[in-house]
Design an enzyme around this catalytic site. Sequence first.
Site, PDB file in Angstrom:
ATOM      1  N   ASN A  20      50.493  22.701  46.636  1.00  0.00           N
ATOM      2  CA  ASN A  20      51.772  23.117  47.234  1.00  0.00           C
ATOM      3  C   ASN A  20      51.687  24.345  48.126  1.00  0.00           C
ATOM      4  OD1 ASN A  20      51.502  24.084  44.322  1.00  0.00           O
ATOM      5  ND2 ASN A  20      53.021  25.524  45.092  1.00  0.00           N
ATOM      6  N   LYS A  21      50.592  25.127  47.992  1.00  0.00           N
ATOM      7  CA  LYS A  21      50.523  26.340  48.834  1.00  0.00           C
ATOM      8  C   LYS A  21      49.070  26.756  49.020  1.00  0.00           C
ATOM      9  CE  LYS A  21      50.990  29.882  45.233  1.00  0.00           C
ATOM     10  NZ  LYS A  21      51.753  30.980  44.696  1.00  0.00           N
ATOM     11  N   ARG A  43      52.220  21.727  40.007  1.00  0.00           N
ATOM     12  CA  ARG A  43      52.830  21.779  38.666  1.00  0.00           C
ATOM     13  C   ARG A  43      54.349  21.814  38.770  1.00  0.00           C
ATOM     14  NH1 ARG A  43      51.499  27.897  36.457  1.00  0.00           N
ATOM     15  NH2 ARG A  43      51.636  28.937  38.463  1.00  0.00           N
ATOM     16  N   ASP A  69      50.603  19.489  36.142  1.00  0.00           N
ATOM     17  CA  ASP A  69      50.179  20.795  35.636  1.00  0.00           C
ATOM     18  C   ASP A  69      48.809  20.544  35.023  1.00  0.00           C
ATOM     19  OD1 ASP A  69      49.583  22.971  33.968  1.00  0.00           O
ATOM     20  OD2 ASP A  69      51.711  23.444  33.720  1.00  0.00           O
ATOM     21  N   TYR A 233      39.237  35.724  35.627  1.00  0.00           N
ATOM     22  CA  TYR A 233      39.105  34.799  36.764  1.00  0.00           C
ATOM     23  C   TYR A 233      37.617  34.521  36.997  1.00  0.00           C
ATOM     24  CZ  TYR A 233      39.273  33.209  41.654  1.00  0.00           C
ATOM     25  OH  TYR A 233      39.121  32.499  42.817  1.00  0.00           O
ATOM     26  N   THR A 266      45.848  34.720  50.629  1.00  0.00           N
ATOM     27  CA  THR A 266      46.811  33.905  49.869  1.00  0.00           C
ATOM     28  C   THR A 266      47.466  34.805  48.824  1.00  0.00           C
ATOM     29  OG1 THR A 266      45.193  33.328  48.169  1.00  0.00           O
ATOM     30  CG2 THR A 266      45.361  31.810  50.044  1.00  0.00           C
TER      31      THR A 266
HETATM   32  N1  LIG Z   1      42.069  33.326  47.958  1.00  0.00           N
HETATM   33  C1  LIG Z   1      40.764  33.506  47.932  1.00  0.00           C
HETATM   34  O1  LIG Z   1      40.230  34.465  48.528  1.00  0.00           O
HETATM   35  C2  LIG Z   1      39.880  32.538  47.181  1.00  0.00           C
HETATM   36  C3  LIG Z   1      38.497  32.726  47.274  1.00  0.00           C
HETATM   37  C4  LIG Z   1      37.656  31.839  46.615  1.00  0.00           C
HETATM   38  C5  LIG Z   1      38.202  30.802  45.893  1.00  0.00           C
HETATM   39  N2  LIG Z   1      39.556  30.642  45.793  1.00  0.00           N
HETATM   40  C6  LIG Z   1      40.057  29.498  45.035  1.00  0.00           C
HETATM   41  O2  LIG Z   1      40.901  28.730  45.867  1.00  0.00           O
HETATM   42  C7  LIG Z   1      41.805  27.992  45.053  1.00  0.00           C
HETATM   43  C8  LIG Z   1      43.202  28.132  45.603  1.00  0.00           C
HETATM   44  O3  LIG Z   1      43.585  29.483  45.527  1.00  0.00           O
HETATM   45  P1  LIG Z   1      44.545  30.187  46.593  1.00  0.00           P
HETATM   46  O4  LIG Z   1      43.848  31.379  47.055  1.00  0.00           O
HETATM   47  O5  LIG Z   1      45.046  29.180  47.548  1.00  0.00           O
HETATM   48  O6  LIG Z   1      45.695  30.690  45.611  1.00  0.00           O
HETATM   49  P2  LIG Z   1      47.266  30.428  45.559  1.00  0.00           P
HETATM   50  O7  LIG Z   1      47.846  30.493  46.902  1.00  0.00           O
HETATM   51  O8  LIG Z   1      47.736  31.347  44.489  1.00  0.00           O
HETATM   52  O9  LIG Z   1      47.368  28.913  45.070  1.00  0.00           O
HETATM   53  C9  LIG Z   1      46.999  28.521  43.757  1.00  0.00           C
HETATM   54  C10 LIG Z   1      47.521  27.133  43.529  1.00  0.00           C
HETATM   55  O10 LIG Z   1      47.149  26.730  42.196  1.00  0.00           O
HETATM   56  C11 LIG Z   1      48.329  26.264  41.550  1.00  0.00           C
HETATM   57  N3  LIG Z   1      48.265  26.341  40.096  1.00  0.00           N
HETATM   58  C12 LIG Z   1      48.224  27.428  39.294  1.00  0.00           C
HETATM   59  N4  LIG Z   1      48.256  27.047  37.994  1.00  0.00           N
HETATM   60  C13 LIG Z   1      48.343  25.684  37.987  1.00  0.00           C
HETATM   61  C14 LIG Z   1      48.451  24.713  36.963  1.00  0.00           C
HETATM   62  N5  LIG Z   1      48.472  25.035  35.664  1.00  0.00           N
HETATM   63  N6  LIG Z   1      48.527  23.410  37.326  1.00  0.00           N
HETATM   64  C15 LIG Z   1      48.520  23.041  38.638  1.00  0.00           C
HETATM   65  N7  LIG Z   1      48.445  23.919  39.646  1.00  0.00           N
HETATM   66  C16 LIG Z   1      48.353  25.228  39.318  1.00  0.00           C
HETATM   67  C17 LIG Z   1      49.445  27.115  42.136  1.00  0.00           C
HETATM   68  O11 LIG Z   1      50.704  26.531  41.846  1.00  0.00           O
HETATM   69  P3  LIG Z   1      52.068  27.436  41.812  1.00  0.00           P
HETATM   70  O12 LIG Z   1      52.516  27.604  43.234  1.00  0.00           O
HETATM   71  O13 LIG Z   1      52.981  26.592  40.992  1.00  0.00           O
HETATM   72  O14 LIG Z   1      51.719  28.733  41.159  1.00  0.00           O
HETATM   73  C18 LIG Z   1      49.059  27.053  43.603  1.00  0.00           C
HETATM   74  O15 LIG Z   1      49.438  25.815  44.155  1.00  0.00           O
HETATM   75  C19 LIG Z   1      41.630  28.511  43.635  1.00  0.00           C
HETATM   76  O16 LIG Z   1      40.806  27.610  42.933  1.00  0.00           O
HETATM   77  C20 LIG Z   1      40.901  29.831  43.835  1.00  0.00           C
HETATM   78  O17 LIG Z   1      40.110  30.159  42.726  1.00  0.00           O
HETATM   79  C21 LIG Z   1      40.408  31.490  46.430  1.00  0.00           C
END
Ligand SMILES: NC(=O)c1ccc[n+]([C@@H]2O[C@H](COP(=O)([O-])OP(=O)(O)OC[C@H]3O[C@@H](n4cnc5c(N)ncnc54)[C@H](OP(=O)(O)O)[C@@H]3O)[C@@H](O)[C@H]2O)c1
Length: 309
Positions: A20-21, A43, A69, A233, A266
């Site tokens: 979703n985001k 979720r 979820d 994390y 993000t």
């Molecule tokens: N941002 C970075 O710099 C970075 C770097 C390396 C890796 N990552 C990885 O990239 C991925 C996405 O992260 P992001 O940076 O895009 O973060 P984000 O914008 O916070 O997005 C996280 C996503 O995961 C969802 N989520 C959380 N708990 C969940 C659950 N129980 N069931 C289903 N969905 C759930 C959130 O849903 P809600 O909107 O409902 O909370 C949201 O859609 C993650 O795996 C993260 O570890 C991020």
Amino acid sequence: MEGAIPIATNTRIAVVTGGNKGIGFEVCRQLASKGITVILTARNEKRGTAAVQELKDAGLHNVIFHQLDITDVPGIARLADFLKARFGMIDFLVNNGALGAVEYVEDPANIAATSEEKLRGMSKEEREVWMYSKVRETLPAAKEGIRTNYYGTKDVTEGLLPLLKAAPDGRILFVSSDFGLIGQLKDEQLKKELDDIDNLTEKKLDEMLTTYLKDFEAGALEARGWPTHFSAYRMGLVAMNAYSRIIARRHPELCINCANPGYIKTDMSVYTGTLTPAEGANNLLKVLLLPQGGPTGKYFDDGTEAPFV
Ligand SMILES: NC(=O)c1ccc[n+]([C@@H]2O[C@H](COP(=O)([O-])OP(=O)(O)OC[C@H]3O[C@@H](n4cnc5c(N)ncnc54)[C@H](OP(=O)(O)O)[C@@H]3O)[C@@H](O)[C@H]2O)c1
């Protein structure tokens, strides 16, 4: 719940968690732009359907919403039943949904509005230090983070494995990070065990996480050599990376890899990243869409193979 739109039956099918985001949303957009049918899961039904609508408004009609979820085991089974009935198999699973496993002192979206100016000119390391100042490491957030990021991801993977095995070239991509590399742990014996992939078991990973959470509760993270910033994390990702290697070995007919999208702006990173979500998604697609017969059981950083250590 899922849109009743006609979807061509001869396209490849991708399931994305947390679509979703952030990065997950951009992965959905880019996969759909390539003609792949995307099951965007989230979720929260309202946030998920709004995301699908945004993609439809952009002309992408090959995206279906399904609530998921990743910590909800019966919900995973419902998604698997839906996918089996509708498609009989899936080609791709992108394990993206995750938590920061920390408490944010303020809503990251609010901080985003004022952070750009403050972050200008800062190195990656300085940005990370600034990000650490915006969160608190608490035991409840750590427990929920590990339950979601490791155990939830593992349950989704196990639940959808039969559908991936039914595809001619099933692939799983674990969205990972340099925060999940083994090298950040200090216990040399544990590091050796995590990298000894022929003998590593899920039981060993459970034991590691149980010990870690006990040490967290006892206030002994630093003393016991665990990471201290975005601690849970990192530990969830260490376990997830190790698990991806275990199942890659167990299922050689599938292509199973981990990929770091880069440091992305993000909510999770409090918008401290240096790349956009679209750039991060592009790094992930480079790995997910490698030519058939490519590497499995590997880690990729910014689209290039790199060590797990
Ligand atoms: N941002 C970075 O710099 C970075 C770097 C390396 C890796 N990552 C990885 O990239 C991925 C996405 O992260 P992001 O940076 O895009 O973060 P984000 O914008 O916070 O997005 C996280 C996503 O995961 C969802 N989520 C959380 N708990 C969940 C659950 N129980 N069931 C289903 N969905 C759930 C959130 O849903 P809600 O909107 O409902 O909370 C949201 O859609 C993650 O795996 C993260 O570890 C991020």
